[in-house]
Enzyme design. Structure first.
Site, PDB file in Angstrom:
ATOM      1  N   GLU A   1      11.803  20.754  12.883  1.00  0.00           N
ATOM      2  CA  GLU A   1      11.565  19.909  14.052  1.00  0.00           C
ATOM      3  C   GLU A   1      12.559  20.138  15.186  1.00  0.00           C
ATOM      4  O   GLU A   1      12.212  19.945  16.341  1.00  0.00           O
ATOM      5  CB  GLU A   1      11.605  18.433  13.640  1.00  0.00           C
ATOM      6  CG  GLU A   1      10.417  17.981  12.802  1.00  0.00           C
ATOM      7  CD  GLU A   1       9.096  18.049  13.553  1.00  0.00           C
ATOM      8  OE1 GLU A   1       9.054  17.638  14.730  1.00  0.00           O
ATOM      9  OE2 GLU A   1       8.112  18.542  12.962  1.00  0.00           O
TER      10      GLU A   1
ATOM     11  N   SER B   1     -15.118 -36.147 -12.478  1.00  0.00           N
ATOM     12  CA  SER B   1     -14.673 -36.479 -13.837  1.00  0.00           C
ATOM     13  C   SER B   1     -13.412 -35.746 -14.285  1.00  0.00           C
ATOM     14  O   SER B   1     -12.849 -36.100 -15.322  1.00  0.00           O
ATOM     15  CB  SER B   1     -15.792 -36.205 -14.839  1.00  0.00           C
ATOM     16  OG  SER B   1     -16.884 -37.041 -14.545  1.00  0.00           O
TER      17      SER B   1
END
Lengths: 175, 846
Positions: free
Chosen positions: B207, B491
């Site tokens: 690079e 319930s």
């Protein structure tokens, strides 16, 4: 005649030896009922299911880490022991002991309750009763309930004098 | 710069004072020359002003970023670790899948050596070289271990080459999610000291080979690129240095214009002037884009090393470093997963460059070129933990706000069990699809209004939430129905009523498990509201029914009557103690679940029952660790005893009956074995369907319904229970371990189910039943001597189960509506007492 004298002397010696303990026992009956073979956690390790054994090994590793001065690692081991076997009373007991020792009696009490409840369902090993009592006594004393705390600690001393003589349950003493 | 201008301004006055004296001595030509010079200088000065201002602005941008927060790192959430131990069934754990998710790769040992992060399966067993794991409390060293197998189970664990036998080993926790900001970017920050030299060399070789020499821009590269671009007639080649790339990523848009390039160059020079090379390189290595993991950007070499090779950046080999450096140029086109050949070519190019530049020798380059790519399997980040992550965020203290969680790179160690979470997600998704298939009326075209469900699973002994699915699709709806929805429990609330009735008050408990409840028409009148007349689901009344039958068949009238007898105040108190924190209306219908509660509160209440009356604090995480490796938050296990263990056990025993014989019997029909307790629930008009149940080690609550409540026409047993069953099947393989152990305070003895009296030899039928001490039946059924018999209570004087009078119930002869909880064999007792009395009188000669 000589034999009778010898027997009388042995009896007197026995009474004399028992004297100091008898004098300190708040509830001699309960204390003697508690007195049993010393408890060793390692005796419980190889029993039960694979997850139980792994969990117990982790508790033992944690106690060793505590004894060797690595408390953070110890707590981590106790947590993992509970991850493997969430109903392992010895892991809760070890955490309760750790918290009590590190000045957190209120949190320790919850763990102790949990340990006692889980042990009660399975049958508390006789040798462990003194430790449960002593630890509760220690925690109560730290929480300000000195009278009850002292009584329970005294009972623990009678149940397991080799451990509770100093009023304290060390990590390695559970092993 | 500012200082220089001030100095100039300070000097000018003295200059002006001297000027008139000089003017007289100058010739005309000199004057013209000087005027021209002054003009040019002024022009340059005027032109330089905006340039200076521009540079100053760029400088401000650069320094603000570099001296502020350089990177925003999303906080990651990790699961509880997987623990391996002898006896564990590896198929049940799914070890290979776990290893793949942890980016372990399968590889054969080379010369007996297996590097960390690799595993190998052979006839000897499973060899894994565990990576080291960093954590303030639980650091684990790298370990090469061998799992010797017995079938699919671990027989023993050995540390290689000749280490000790191990009782248990921990794998690292899995990353199960992260708190992303608006951009889904993930990175693992590294320090330059952690980066191997060969990775730096690889990056610089390909690079920016003159990185150490240039000042942010490299004229040689720029000239080369300019020539190439002029020849091509467009911008085809960049001459960017590494510093320029960093500047572009940090501050600029990716457009390819000369203006942007100019800015890039100016800012690169500013960066180079202001900061040392090492800082620039470190920032670059952490910033660089290296590909995608699904929708998430992989940024920086630390994250790329973890994702591509399943290892820390410091463990990268030369070949791996070269591969990473090679793909910087075009991460997607040369992705080693999508285009391995292109990736290999780039890697080899990097290795060649490194060799040419003298960064590595020939032999190293050749050896690295000979390596296969050896990639870890990339697993997609799974979306099914999102609801859990949201709930966890809700439990974190307020300082952990959105900003902190998306930027501070915290590591949050959760209680999530990835296996159970996956099973829960699947159970909800497949269970709802199955429901819609069987009942097409439930299928709604609009995905935002679809039938929904939630499932929460936790450990009752520790309060750890191990799985949570808050809806069927987080992408469609982020509303967490487990924690945020307030729905009628129906319930599933009844066990709280039964707990209140079974708990001994001052006069003893309202009922025992041998009691009977009246399930005949009931009208409850309360001030200011219409009379309430509860009805059963089957629209019938069942008369006098045993307590067990009443709950097993979920009889509403019996439960409502019991609620009246206990008192709604006590029911509310019990609910609070068990862990319900939401408001509870003080109305008679509360006994049938007329309240609005989030499912997680129901789970907590059931956890208290499962845990023998000790209420656990729920916890979603264990600890939070910051980027420096310090624990900044910890959530410990915490409890409170709120109910005596005996009463908690009696309720568990009742709920076991629901599973054995009642509305939860589908569990047994599905073939699941072992101790299970649970309760179905259905709210008014079937708008909410529930199943809440537990094994000795796991509490699971499932809710099904529409977000805008509308009838489903299905009960909890039909809609929620199948999902619950799917989950438990997956979690336990249909074989639940352990048992519900009775505490010592509970007495077990045989009773006659027909009368509820104690059964002695000769009774027509017998059943084992549990009692709190002192509440055992004192009567016996007709025995072999031909008549009933009263035996002494274990604790003389201890109150037997009482039958309290009605409070708010319509008093109407023959009082069919009166709440009546009947003591066992009450009539028989009366007759028997008279007979005994008669015999006594006869014996005394009266």
């Amino acid at each position: 005649m000589r034999r009778s004298l010898l027997l009388a002397a042995v009896a007197a010696l026995a009474v004399g030896c028992a004297g100091p303990w008898a004098g300190r026992a708040p509830d001699a009956g309960r204390a003697s009922a508690m007195r049993a073979e010393p408890f060793h956690l390692l005796d419980q390790v190889e029993r039960g299911t694979p997850s139980w054994r792994a969990s117990m090994h982790l508790v033992a590793e944690g106690l060793r880490a505590e004894a060797e001065g690595r408390p953070a690692e110890a707590v981590e081991r106790y947590d993992r022991a509970l991850q493997v076997e969430p109903s392992n009373p010895y892991a809760f007991l070890a955490i309760a002991r750790y918290l009590a020792e590190h000045g957190r009696p209120d949190t320790a009490l919850g763990h102790l309750e949990q340990a006692e409840a889980l042990l009660a369902s399975r049958g508390t090993p006789p040798g462990l009763r003194a430790h449960l009592r002593g630890l509760r006594g220690f925690v109560l004393r730290e929480l300000g309930d000195r009278e009850r705390g002292a009584r329970l600690l005294e009972e623990a001393r009678h149940g397991a004098p080799e451990v509770w003589a100093d009023g304290f349950l060390d990590a390695e003493e559970l092993l | 710069m500012a200082g220089t201008s001030r100095q100039r301004r300070r000097r000018r006055p003295s200059g002006r004072r001297r000027r008139p004296a000089r003017r007289g001595r100058l010739s005309a030509a000199q004057g013209v020359f000087l005027a021209a010079c002054a003009g040019l200088a002024g022009l340059a000065f005027v032109a330089g002003l905006p340039l200076g201002a521009y540079l100053k602005r760029l400088d401000g941008i650069v320094t603000e970023r570099f001296e502020g927060r350089l990177f925003r790192v999303p906080s990651r959430v990790y699961s509880a670790p997987t623990i391996l131990y002898p006896g564990l069934d590896l198929e049940e754990v799914g070890l290979e899948e776990v290893l793949e998710r942890l980016s372990y790769t399968e590889a054969a040992p080379e010369g007996g050596f297996l590097p960390p992060g690799r595993y190998h399966r052979s006839r000897r067993g499973f060899r894994i070289h565990l990576r080291a794991f960093e954590h303030p409390r639980r650091p684990e060293p790298a370990r090469d271990i061998l799992l010797e197998l017995d079938g699919t189970s671990i027989r023993r664990i050995r540390e290689l080459p000749d280490g000790p036998e191990l009782a248990a080993v921990m794998l690292e926790p899995e990353a199960v999610g992260a708190y992303y900001g608006p951009r889904r970017v993930q990175r693992e920050l590294v320090q330059l000291s952690d980066v191997p030299r060969h990775l730096i060399d690889a990056v610089l070789a390909i690079e920016d080979r003159r990185f150490e020499q240039h000042v942010g821009i490299d004229p040689v590269r720029i000239v080369g690129a300019l020539i190439a671009n002029l020849r091509a007639g467009s911008i085809t080649q960049g001459g960017s240095t590494l510093t320029q790339q960093l500047v572009k990523n940090f501050f600029l848009t990716p457009e390819r214009t000369y203006r942007r390039k100019l800015n890039e160059a100016l800012m690169a020079v500013i960066v180079e002037v202001r900061y040392p090379k090492d800082a620039i390189l470190e920032a670059y290595l952490n910033e660089i884009y290296l590909g995608q993991r699904g929708p998430t950007e992989i940024r920086g070499v630390g994250e790329a090393a973890r994702v591509f090779f399943g290892k820390s950046v410091r463990d990268l080999t030369v070949a791996e470093s070269a591969l990473l450096a090679g793909i910087i140029h075009s991460p997607n086109a040369t992705s080693p997963y999508r285009n391995p050949e292109a990736a290999r070519r780039r890697r080899d190019l990097v290795l060649d460059q490194m060799r040419r530049q003298g960064r590595i020798d020939e032999e190293t380059a050749l050896r690295a070129k000979g390596r296969p790519l050896e990639l870890a399997r990339v697993t997609r980040e799974e979306g099914h933990t999102r609801y859990f992550l949201d709930a966890l965020q809700g439990q974190l203290p307020e300082i952990y706000d959105e900003q902190t969680l998306t930027s501070d790179g915290l590591r949050i160690y959760s209680t999530l069990d990835p296996r159970l979470q996956r099973i829960a997600h699947q159970a909800v998704r497949e269970g709802l699809a199955e429901l819609e298939k069987r009942h097409p009326r439930l299928r709604i075209g609009d995905p935002r209004r679809n039938l929904q469900a939630c499932l929460v699973a936790l450990r009752p002994q520790t309060g750890e939430v191990v799985a949570l699915v808050g809806g069927r699709d987080y992408g469609q709806s982020q509303y967490n129905r487990c924690t945020s929805a307030r729905r009628q429990p129906g319930s599933v609330f009844k066990p709280i009523v039964y707990a209140a009735a079974l708990e001994p008050g001052e006069e003893g408990p309202t009922i025992t498990l041998a009691s009977f409840i009246d399930d005949s028409p009931l009208t409850v009148r309360t001030k200011g509201s219409r009379p309430w007349q509860p009805k059963n689901f089957d629209r019938q009344f069942h008369g006098r029914v045993p307590v067990r039958t009443a709950i097993e068949k979920s009889m509403n009238v019996a439960a409502a009557r019991l609620g009246q007898e206990v008192g709604i105040g006590r029911v509310r108190d019990m609910a609070r103690r068990l862990g319900i924190a939401s408001p509870l209306p003080a109305v008679p219908s509360l006994a049938l679940g007329a309240a609005s509660l989030p499912p997680i509160e129901i789970a907590r209440a059931y956890a208290t029952l499962a845990n023998g009356g000790i209420r656990p604090e729920l916890r979603f995480f264990e600890d939070v660790v910051d980027q420096r490796g310090r624990t900044v938050e910890r959530r410990e296990i915490a409890f409170e005893r709120v109910l005596d263990p005996g009463t908690a056990f009696l309720v568990t025993s009742l709920l076991q009956g629901v599973v054995e014989r009642g509305t939860g019997a589908g569990i047994r029909r599905a073939g699941i074995r072992g101790p299970i307790a649970g309760k179905t629930g259905t709210s008014n008009d079937t708008r909410d369907a529930w199943f809440a149940g537990y094994t000795p080690d796991l509490v699971v609550v499932v809710w099904v319904g529409f977000d805008e409540p509308r009838p489903m026409g299905l009960t909890g047993g039909r809609a929620a229970l199948p999902i619950w069953i799917r989950f438990l099947q997956g979690a336990t393989g249909g074989r639940v371990e352990g048992e519900f152990l009775a505490p010592p305070s509970v007495v077990a003895l045989a009773i006659d189910p027909a009368s509820g009296a104690r059964a002695l030899p000769g009774c027509p039928s017998r059943r084992r039943e549990f009692f709190l001490p002192g509440t055992e039946p004192r009567h016996t059924c007709p025995g072999f001597w031909g008549g009933p018999h009263v035996i002494a209570s274990r604790e003389p004087g201890a109150p037997a189960a009482r039958s309290a009078g009605p409070q708010q119930v319509e008093p109407r002869p023959p009082r069919p509506d009166r709440p009546r909880v009947q003591r066992p064999a009450r009539d028989a007792e009366r007759v028997y007492r008279r007979v005994l009395e008669w015999f006594r009188r006869q014996a005394q000669g009266r």
